[in-house]
Enzyme design. Structure first.
Site, PDB file in Angstrom:
ATOM      1  N   GLN A  50       1.096  -1.236  -0.013  1.00 38.92           N
ATOM      2  CA  GLN A  50      -0.009  -0.120  -0.059  1.00 38.92           C
ATOM      3  C   GLN A  50       0.821   1.357   0.015  1.00 38.92           C
ATOM      4  O   GLN A  50       0.667   2.110  -0.405  1.00 38.92           O
ATOM      5  CB  GLN A  50      -0.942   0.187   1.095  1.00 38.92           C
ATOM      6  CG  GLN A  50      -1.907   1.206   1.216  1.00 38.92           C
ATOM      7  CD  GLN A  50      -3.056   0.789   0.221  1.00 38.92           C
ATOM      8  OE1 GLN A  50      -3.390  -0.274  -0.119  1.00 38.92           O
ATOM      9  NE2 GLN A  50      -3.601   1.939  -0.496  1.00 38.92           N
ATOM     10  N   VAL A  89      -5.589   6.505  -4.816  1.00 35.79           N
ATOM     11  CA  VAL A  89      -4.947   5.434  -4.114  1.00 35.79           C
ATOM     12  C   VAL A  89      -4.971   5.756  -2.715  1.00 35.79           C
ATOM     13  O   VAL A  89      -4.416   6.716  -2.106  1.00 35.79           O
ATOM     14  CB  VAL A  89      -3.403   5.162  -4.408  1.00 35.79           C
ATOM     15  CG1 VAL A  89      -2.942   4.001  -3.604  1.00 35.79           C
ATOM     16  CG2 VAL A  89      -3.595   4.746  -5.792  1.00 35.79           C
ATOM     17  N   ALA A  90      -5.760   4.967  -1.746  1.00 36.53           N
ATOM     18  CA  ALA A  90      -5.912   5.466  -0.299  1.00 36.53           C
ATOM     19  C   ALA A  90      -4.572   5.464   0.546  1.00 36.53           C
ATOM     20  O   ALA A  90      -3.481   4.641  -0.057  1.00 36.53           O
ATOM     21  CB  ALA A  90      -6.574   4.313   0.361  1.00 36.53           C
ATOM     22  N   SER A 113      -6.824   1.982   3.881  1.00 32.69           N
ATOM     23  CA  SER A 113      -7.414   1.432   2.613  1.00 32.69           C
ATOM     24  C   SER A 113      -8.106  -0.052   3.500  1.00 32.69           C
ATOM     25  O   SER A 113      -7.321  -0.798   4.150  1.00 32.69           O
ATOM     26  CB  SER A 113      -6.530   0.850   1.959  1.00 32.69           C
ATOM     27  OG  SER A 113      -6.856  -0.015   0.778  1.00 32.69           O
ATOM     28  N   HIS A 163      -8.433  -2.498   1.755  1.00 30.43           N
ATOM     29  CA  HIS A 163      -7.476  -3.730   1.443  1.00 30.43           C
ATOM     30  C   HIS A 163      -6.595  -4.412   2.207  1.00 30.43           C
ATOM     31  O   HIS A 163      -6.071  -5.521   1.994  1.00 30.43           O
ATOM     32  CB  HIS A 163      -6.882  -3.355  -0.087  1.00 30.43           C
ATOM     33  CG  HIS A 163      -7.964  -3.094  -1.435  1.00 30.43           C
ATOM     34  ND1 HIS A 163      -8.504  -4.075  -1.988  1.00 30.43           N
ATOM     35  CD2 HIS A 163      -8.375  -2.010  -1.826  1.00 30.43           C
ATOM     36  CE1 HIS A 163      -9.221  -3.525  -3.013  1.00 30.43           C
ATOM     37  NE2 HIS A 163      -9.315  -2.121  -3.028  1.00 30.43           N
ATOM     38  N   ASP A 208     -11.547  -5.314  -5.560  1.00 33.11           N
ATOM     39  CA  ASP A 208     -11.975  -4.451  -6.848  1.00 33.11           C
ATOM     40  C   ASP A 208     -12.250  -5.524  -7.906  1.00 33.11           C
ATOM     41  O   ASP A 208     -11.356  -6.347  -8.264  1.00 33.11           O
ATOM     42  CB  ASP A 208     -10.981  -3.594  -7.246  1.00 33.11           C
ATOM     43  CG  ASP A 208     -10.448  -2.425  -6.263  1.00 33.11           C
ATOM     44  OD1 ASP A 208     -11.218  -2.158  -5.321  1.00 33.11           O
ATOM     45  OD2 ASP A 208      -9.368  -1.813  -6.257  1.00 33.11           O
ATOM     46  N   GLU A 231     -17.157   4.309  -6.758  1.00 31.71           N
ATOM     47  CA  GLU A 231     -16.383   3.250  -7.136  1.00 31.71           C
ATOM     48  C   GLU A 231     -17.309   2.057  -7.163  1.00 31.71           C
ATOM     49  O   GLU A 231     -17.567   1.128  -6.399  1.00 31.71           O
ATOM     50  CB  GLU A 231     -15.224   2.938  -6.166  1.00 31.71           C
ATOM     51  CG  GLU A 231     -14.207   4.008  -6.162  1.00 31.71           C
ATOM     52  CD  GLU A 231     -12.947   3.821  -5.412  1.00 31.71           C
ATOM     53  OE1 GLU A 231     -13.030   2.479  -4.768  1.00 31.71           O
ATOM     54  OE2 GLU A 231     -12.275   4.492  -5.056  1.00 31.71           O
ATOM     55  N   HIS A 265     -15.424  -1.581  -6.091  1.00 29.50           N
ATOM     56  CA  HIS A 265     -14.888  -1.871  -4.851  1.00 29.50           C
ATOM     57  C   HIS A 265     -16.144  -2.560  -3.976  1.00 29.50           C
ATOM     58  O   HIS A 265     -17.125  -1.966  -3.367  1.00 29.50           O
ATOM     59  CB  HIS A 265     -14.742  -0.494  -4.310  1.00 29.50           C
ATOM     60  CG  HIS A 265     -13.991  -0.943  -3.064  1.00 29.50           C
ATOM     61  ND1 HIS A 265     -12.502  -0.737  -2.654  1.00 29.50           N
ATOM     62  CD2 HIS A 265     -14.252  -1.263  -1.808  1.00 29.50           C
ATOM     63  CE1 HIS A 265     -12.121  -0.764  -1.478  1.00 29.50           C
ATOM     64  NE2 HIS A 265     -13.208  -1.080  -0.742  1.00 29.50           N
TER      65      HIS A 265
END
Length: 283
Positions: free
Chosen positions: A154, A184-185, A190, A192, A199, A247, A250
């Site tokens: 990340q 992008v976080a 995030s 993720h 995604d 989004e 997501h």
């Protein structure tokens, strides 16, 4: 002698009349008593009859009430997660208002999803595989383009995006960092990084833009993902709450119960866990 006899007759007559009057009074009083008694009995019978009819009416009303179809009373407000649910791993809130440090990121046991090597929290694999299998049965072919990200990954993605923005737009590092975070976080913000987000795009259209929602694969996911415990995490017209742009690719795992309630009530995860709107949006 005649005079005395006359006086005696008068006395006797008066005594007789008194007795007659007394008898008449007794007769009248007796008749009145009988009449009153009859009226009282009639009143008692009427009262008994009225009480009986009231009981019968109440019993009939109960029978009718029991035969009526049950009507579900709608709650006065949205159904939200209770305090116990909020502590569950699958409802962990991660955003710019609830960031993680590197030490805060939970250790996630992951499993590989597909041949591309994407991984997710092992606890969501069964539901994820069921969703993709049913999508294929329905003639749809969605595909994963991002899943679990370790902290270092990340950081790398975020820093690379900052550098590209600086080169392409000539911005300072600080300004480029703000703009990069809309795509992008920042590390620690995030989903993720906890292995619960993916995604997912259409195999026929793989661009990460709003046109993604028009694909048949994406339409199927938007309509059915909740059945498997997933929600569209950043829906349209909810950016003021999530702090993230729309989004349509997501998806976030929240468990089947929460996914159903969130989808039916058109809520975001922030609203469902009672966190409110994000105060520091990234868009």
């Amino acid at each position: 002698m005649r005079r005395r006899r006359y006086k005696g007759d008068i006395r006797r007559i008066r005594q007789r009349n008194a007795r007659i009057f007394l008898v008449v009074c007794l007769v009248v009083f007796g008749a009145a008593t009988v009449w009153i008694s009859i009226d009282e009995k009639k009143a008692e019978k009427k009262a008994e009859q009225a009480y009986k009819e009231q009981i019968e009416q109440e019993e009939q009303a109960k029978k009718e009430e029991n035969t009526k179809p049950q009507v579900n009373i709608e709650p006065t407000g949205p159904v939200l997660a209770d305090e116990t649910e909020k502590q569950q791993w699958y409802l962990r809130l991660v955003n710019s208002d609830y960031p993680m440090t590197e030490a805060d990121v939970p250790e996630v046991a992951t499993e590989t999803v597909d041949t591309n090597g994407y991984q997710v929290d092992a606890r969501i694999m069964e539901d994820l595989e069921a969703m993709f299998e049913d999508a294929r049965v329905a003639g749809r072919t969605p595909m994963i383009c991002s899943a679990f990200r370790a902290w270092d990954l990340q950081v790398s993605l975020y820093e690379n995006k900052i550098e590209r923005v600086m080169q392409e737009e000539g911005l300072s590092y600080e300004d480029a960092a703000v703009k990069a975070a809309t795509v992008v976080a920042k590390p620690g913000t995030s989903e993720h990084q906890v292995g619960l987000a993916l995604d997912i795009v259409s195999s026929e259209y793989q661009e990460l833009d709003e046109a993604q929602m028009e694909t048949e694969d994406q339409k199927w996911l938007m309509e059915n993902s909740w059945k498997y415990g997933f929600i569209l995490r950043y829906p349209m017209d909810k950016s003021e709450i999530t702090g993230v742009i729309f989004e349509p690719w997501h998806y976030r795992y929240v468990g089947k119960k929460a996914a159903k309630e969130i989808t039916e009530q058109n809520l975001t995860l922030e609203e469902y866990v009672g966190a409110g709107a994000v105060e520091t949006p990234i868009f």
